[in-house]
Design an enzyme around this catalytic site. Structure first.
Site, mmCIF file in Angstrom:
data_model
loop_
_atom_site.group_PDB
_atom_site.id
_atom_site.type_symbol
_atom_site.label_atom_id
_atom_site.label_comp_id
_atom_site.label_asym_id
_atom_site.label_seq_id
_atom_site.Cartn_x
_atom_site.Cartn_y
_atom_site.Cartn_z
ATOM 1 N N CYS A 101 0.921 -1.001 0.614
ATOM 2 C CA CYS A 101 -0.168 0.001 0.189
ATOM 3 C C CYS A 101 0.554 1.517 -0.123
ATOM 4 O O CYS A 101 1.633 1.383 -0.835
ATOM 5 C CB CYS A 101 -0.982 0.059 0.902
ATOM 6 S SG CYS A 101 -2.270 1.086 0.761
ATOM 7 N N GLU A 113 -2.467 -9.343 3.598
ATOM 8 C CA GLU A 113 -2.696 -9.670 4.409
ATOM 9 C C GLU A 113 -4.368 -9.532 4.687
ATOM 10 O O GLU A 113 -4.424 -10.095 5.810
ATOM 11 C CB GLU A 113 -2.237 -9.660 5.329
ATOM 12 C CG GLU A 113 -1.934 -7.621 6.065
ATOM 13 C CD GLU A 113 -1.949 -6.694 4.839
ATOM 14 O OE1 GLU A 113 -2.559 -5.836 5.117
ATOM 15 O OE2 GLU A 113 -1.494 -7.008 3.964
ATOM 16 N N HIS A 145 -3.563 -5.077 -0.084
ATOM 17 C CA HIS A 145 -3.689 -5.834 1.396
ATOM 18 C C HIS A 145 -3.903 -6.976 1.299
ATOM 19 O O HIS A 145 -4.634 -7.910 1.371
ATOM 20 C CB HIS A 145 -4.231 -5.200 2.576
ATOM 21 C CG HIS A 145 -4.277 -4.185 2.833
ATOM 22 N ND1 HIS A 145 -3.002 -3.831 4.135
ATOM 23 C CD2 HIS A 145 -4.058 -2.697 2.428
ATOM 24 C CE1 HIS A 145 -2.865 -2.174 3.895
ATOM 25 N NE2 HIS A 145 -3.725 -1.671 3.136
#
Length: 357
Positions: free
Chosen positions: A243, A326, A324
């Protein structure tokens, strides 16, 4: 019952119901996520923003601390069509104003048509339209917060999984989500979480195998020290970023970034790998994007607007993602990005995007 008001930069004042009292101001943004409201509200990338949920009911599976991405709520206020009592009580305890019973579809349409805008909020028994407008005027008068990293970063080094058998990752905390750390620890890495303004000496003290720049709020140009670390360690250490981290690394290597009209925030953003042509669904939360990749190669793009979602350099051992990988609660299409980061640390190896092929 009208006991809350949202004053918008375009001149509108929207009536609402107060669910958590208070007055505040910030940049009004929206997310299309239909799950993960706990994760969104504790995501440090929302610092200094007012978060609007486009999904109509927020709170339908309660509030559980184990789902949090940080230790506190980061948006300055929250807006929804309807908040459950669980979420309203949580935000009240956190001191975060929250309002509902307004037309969020119309609010989101305004943002899409006019871009992210400043707003003022007044909520509670004494709220008035004039109070919300006062907050808006204060917001408009404020200059951009250039040291926003200080609000979301650790103050001092933290070590996670010190006895790990894997590589040591120097994670520069520009507002890192907890899931980034846990995703690396799950792969037996030792994660040395360092402040956003960490120096070369700080990095040297942990003797890392890879330098990782985290996500975070605001303009990547505000994170000058993180960019200086990239410049210092490029060609000496593998580099990774998520990001804001992608934006910082790109700028440090001759690229450029720009503010988007209303950003990408949601859990269903389609991303295509340019080498395999496969499309995966991703979670995103960013208001800036890389406009020129500099020395890096664009390997993935957003299907909706062609903005860069993945940058890489085999020669310099660099891999970054705008989204993202994760993401909790999901989707999990790209979790193996972290396997690729670990692979960067292996001698004479070059990471390949196994999650995306």
């Amino acid at each position: 019952m009208t006991d809350a008001y949202v004053a918008l930069e375009n001149g509108q004042v929207v009536e609402a119901r107060a669910r958590a009292p208070g007055r505040t101001r910030g940049e009004l943004v929206f997310t299309t996520a239909y799950t993960g409201y706990e994760e969104s509200l504790t995501d440090p990338s929302y610092e200094e923003q007012v978060l609007t949920f486009s999904y109509p009911l927020i709170g339908n599976y309660g509030v559980r601390e184990e789902r949090f991405e940080s230790e506190r709520v980061h948006p300055r206020a929250a807006i929804a069509r309807e908040f459950t009592e669980d979420v309203a009580e949580w935000l009240t305890e956190e001191g975060i104003p929250a309002v509902d019973h307004l037309d969020t579809r119309d609010l989101v349409t305004n943002i899409r048509e006019e871009g992210a805008m400043k707003c003022g909020i007044a909520a509670g028994p004494d709220a008035t339209p004039e109070a919300a407008e006062e907050e808006l005027e204060q917001c408009k008068a404020m200059s951009e917060h250039t040291d926003i990293g200080k609000q979301v970063s650790v103050d001092e080094r933290q070590t996670h999984n010190p006895d790990g058998d894997g590589p040591t990752v120097a994670l520069i905390d520009c507002g890192a989500k907890g899931s980034i750390t846990s995703s690396l620890v799950d792969r037996d890495a030792t994660v040395e979480l360092l402040p956003y303004d960490a120096t070369v000496a700080d990095v040297e003290s942990v003797d890392p195998d890879v330098l990782f720049i985290s996500n975070g709020p605001g303009d990547p140009k505000n994170f000058e020290q993180a960019a200086a670390l990239v410049d210092e360690y490029v060609d000496d250490l593998p580099l990774a970023g998520i990001c804001l981290g992608q934006q910082v690394i790109a700028e440090a290597l001759g690229g450029e970034t720009e503010k988007m009209e209303f950003g990408h925030r949601g859990v269903n953003q389609p991303v295509q790998d340019l080498r395999t042509e496969k499309v995966v669904m991703t979670t995103q939360n960013h208001g800036y994007t890389v406009s020129e990749p500099g020395q890096l190669e664009v390997t993935q793009i957003n299907v909706n607007d062609d903005t860069p979602e993945g940058l890489e350099s085999d020669e310099m051992d660099i891999i970054t993602r705008q989204y993202h990988p994760e993401a909790h609660p999901g989707p999990n299409d790209t979790l193996s990005f972290f396997d690729d980061v670990i692979a960067l640390t292996e001698e004479d190896s070059v990471a390949t995007p196994s999650a995306d092929d």
